[in-house]
Design an enzyme around this catalytic site. Structure first.
Site, PDB file in Angstrom:
ATOM      1  N   ASN A 107       0.617  -0.860   0.015  1.00 53.86           N
ATOM      2  CA  ASN A 107       0.378  -0.159   0.020  1.00 53.86           C
ATOM      3  C   ASN A 107       0.771   0.861  -0.004  1.00 53.86           C
ATOM      4  OD1 ASN A 107       0.747   0.702   2.653  1.00 53.86           O
ATOM      5  ND2 ASN A 107      -0.433  -1.519   2.749  1.00 53.86           N
ATOM      6  N   ASP A 135      -4.424  -6.835   4.930  1.00 57.07           N
ATOM      7  CA  ASP A 135      -5.506  -7.196   5.107  1.00 57.07           C
ATOM      8  C   ASP A 135      -5.934  -8.641   5.101  1.00 57.07           C
ATOM      9  OD1 ASP A 135      -7.088  -5.284   6.887  1.00 57.07           O
ATOM     10  OD2 ASP A 135      -7.626  -4.420   4.871  1.00 57.07           O
ATOM     11  N   LYS A 172       9.396 -16.888 -11.053  1.00 56.04           N
ATOM     12  CA  LYS A 172       8.520 -15.208 -11.836  1.00 56.04           C
ATOM     13  C   LYS A 172       7.232 -16.257 -12.231  1.00 56.04           C
ATOM     14  CE  LYS A 172       8.486 -11.559 -14.427  1.00 56.04           C
ATOM     15  NZ  LYS A 172       9.100 -10.759 -15.311  1.00 56.04           N
ATOM     16  N   PHE A 222      -4.624   2.503  14.373  1.00 51.30           N
ATOM     17  CA  PHE A 222      -5.524   3.908  13.096  1.00 51.30           C
ATOM     18  C   PHE A 222      -6.328   3.588  12.507  1.00 51.30           C
ATOM     19  CE2 PHE A 222      -1.452   5.886  15.777  1.00 51.30           C
ATOM     20  CZ  PHE A 222      -1.680   7.644  14.691  1.00 51.30           C
ATOM     21  N   LYS A 250     -14.419   0.173  15.137  1.00 52.36           N
ATOM     22  CA  LYS A 250     -13.028  -0.504  15.509  1.00 52.36           C
ATOM     23  C   LYS A 250     -12.585  -0.507  16.794  1.00 52.36           C
ATOM     24  CE  LYS A 250      -8.948  -0.581  12.651  1.00 52.36           C
ATOM     25  NZ  LYS A 250      -7.954  -0.063  11.936  1.00 52.36           N
ATOM     26  N   LYS A 297     -12.256  -4.388  18.817  1.00 49.97           N
ATOM     27  CA  LYS A 297     -11.027  -3.966  19.213  1.00 49.97           C
ATOM     28  C   LYS A 297     -10.811  -4.565  21.324  1.00 49.97           C
ATOM     29  CE  LYS A 297     -10.208  -4.614  14.100  1.00 49.97           C
ATOM     30  NZ  LYS A 297      -9.531  -4.393  13.308  1.00 49.97           N
TER      31      LYS A 297
END
Length: 405
Positions: A211, A280, A290, A325, A339, A343
């Site tokens: 990301n 995730d 490859k 976060f 969240k 959690k």
């Protein structure tokens, strides 16, 4: 506590130079030996003679004006100082220092310095909040420089806002605390774990899923926690940022590696601040060679990674503080509060990454802090270092039993 301390005061050009004259007087009265180094523009506001009279020492202005033929002036000054204070510090000199520019006596001396460097900015409120200035300040914090935040009030330009040079009395008090060893270290003796950066989930030896996280927020938190006296362990994914000074860093690559290190560090942690943007999903199969291009479309099968924040929340003890976060693109309140509850976190710091100034890779952030007690704090756009300070102030209050859910 400033008796026999050598303070090199670097004065740069702005209307706040008149406060630097008062600061010179107060430092001298407190017992410090003060030498003053002035930029060309500072001399437009106050003459070197003023600082010479107040410090009872020569004032330095020119690189090639060697007052003592036995030494090189800018090297001698850098070696002489127990601490270097830049007050006022303009946006210009902050930019030069952040980029290693040494084009006058003042910046040349600073580049040669090994003593602690403290910077007291003074400038227009909009200049202070400009992303380039905030980036340069973050860069200098990364070098280990200390900033004395400007205060808010009426500015010479007519604006009211943040940008006033801190008062001389406050600066002298901060220096006295520093040299006496009583400077505020509210996280002294605390073990803080910070996770930062992205993870990489390998598809084959040349491809991976990741990301846009750069790790800037997490590294700012680790740096700030260390400055507040904590023993900091930084668990970092692959980033292009140097490790903050005084921080123990553990480098990982995959979500599985970050999970393992976070769970290992958690039992001895007083607080965990989990800023890392952990994948995730990870490829169900890793190809040792490859994967070659084939005709038509290709399907990549993914499987869920372990939820680190959930695992930590399940293991959390009463004395521990857990901060997560949430990088969102919509429904910030709904997703952040959900969240927080699912959690077992004590705090969720959420931002909308599609908003200018708040996304991945920026030097600023715009966050909302949600706490388990139901409170919510919306912060304006700030540098990531400033956001880190606010978050750690909240963590400190929780660790000390204040506002504990």
């Amino acid at each position: 506590m400033l008796n026999d301390k050598n303070i090199l005061l670097c004065v740069t050009g702005g209307i706040a130079v008149f406060k630097a004259a008062a600061l010179t007087s107060k430092l001298t009265q407190a017992g410090a030996a003060v030498k003053v180094l002035m930029s060309d523009s500072a001399q437009k506001f106050v003459t070197p003679l003023t600082f010479q009279a107040l410090s009872r020492n020569d004032v330095y202005t020119e690189t090639f004006d060697e007052k003592n033929p036995e030494v090189i002036s800018h090297i001698d000054l850098a070696d002489w100082a127990d601490l270097i204070l830049i007050a006022p510090a303009t946006a210009n000199v902050i930019g030069k220092l952040a980029n290693g520019i040494a084009d006058d006596m003042l910046t040349t001396t600073l580049l040669a310095a090994t003593a602690p460097v403290w910077i007291a900015p003074a400038m227009n409120v909009h200049m202070y909040s400009h992303p380039a200035v905030q980036r340069n300040m973050d860069q200098l914090i990364g070098f280990g420089y200390e900033f004395l935040e400007p205060s808010e009030g009426f500015l010479a330009c007519g604006y009211v806002g943040k940008g006033r040079l801190e008062e001389p009395e406050t600066i002298v008090a901060r220096l006295s605390d520093y040299f006496s060893g009583t400077a505020a270290k509210p996280l002294a003796g605390r073990n803080i774990v910070v996770t930062a950066g992205p993870t990489r989930e390998k598809i084959d030896p040349v491809r991976f899923i990741s990301n846009h996280s750069t790790g800037k927020m997490g590294y700012a938190l680790a740096r700030q926690a260390a400055a507040l006296g904590a023993d900091v362990k930084l668990i970092s994914g692959p980033v292009q940022i140097p490790a903050p000074p005084g921080v123990s860093i553990i480098k990982v690559e995959s979500a599985a590696e970050m999970y393992e290190e976070a769970l290992k560090a958690f039992p001895t942690a007083d607080a965990v601040v989990k800023t890392a943007a952990v994948a995730d999903y990870t490829p169900a199969v890793y190809h040792k060679q490859k994967v070659k291009k084939q005709p038509g479309s290709q399907v990549l099968e993914l499987e869920r990674t372990k939820d680190i924040l959930m695992a930590l929340g399940n293991e959390k003890q009463q004395h521990q503080v857990l901060v997560g976060f949430a990088a969102e693109t919509e429904k910030l309140d709904e997703y952040a509060i959900g969240k927080l509850q699912r959690k077992n976190a004590d705090m969720i710091v959420a931002n909308n990454v599609t908003v200018s100034g708040a996304g991945f890779g920026t030097d600023t952030n715009i966050v909302t802090i949600y706490k388990k007690d139901g409170s919510k704090m919306e912060l304006p756009q700030m540098s990531k270092q400033q956001v880190a300070k606010v978050i750690l102030d909240e963590v400190t209050a929780m660790l000390n039993g204040n506002n504990r859910p």
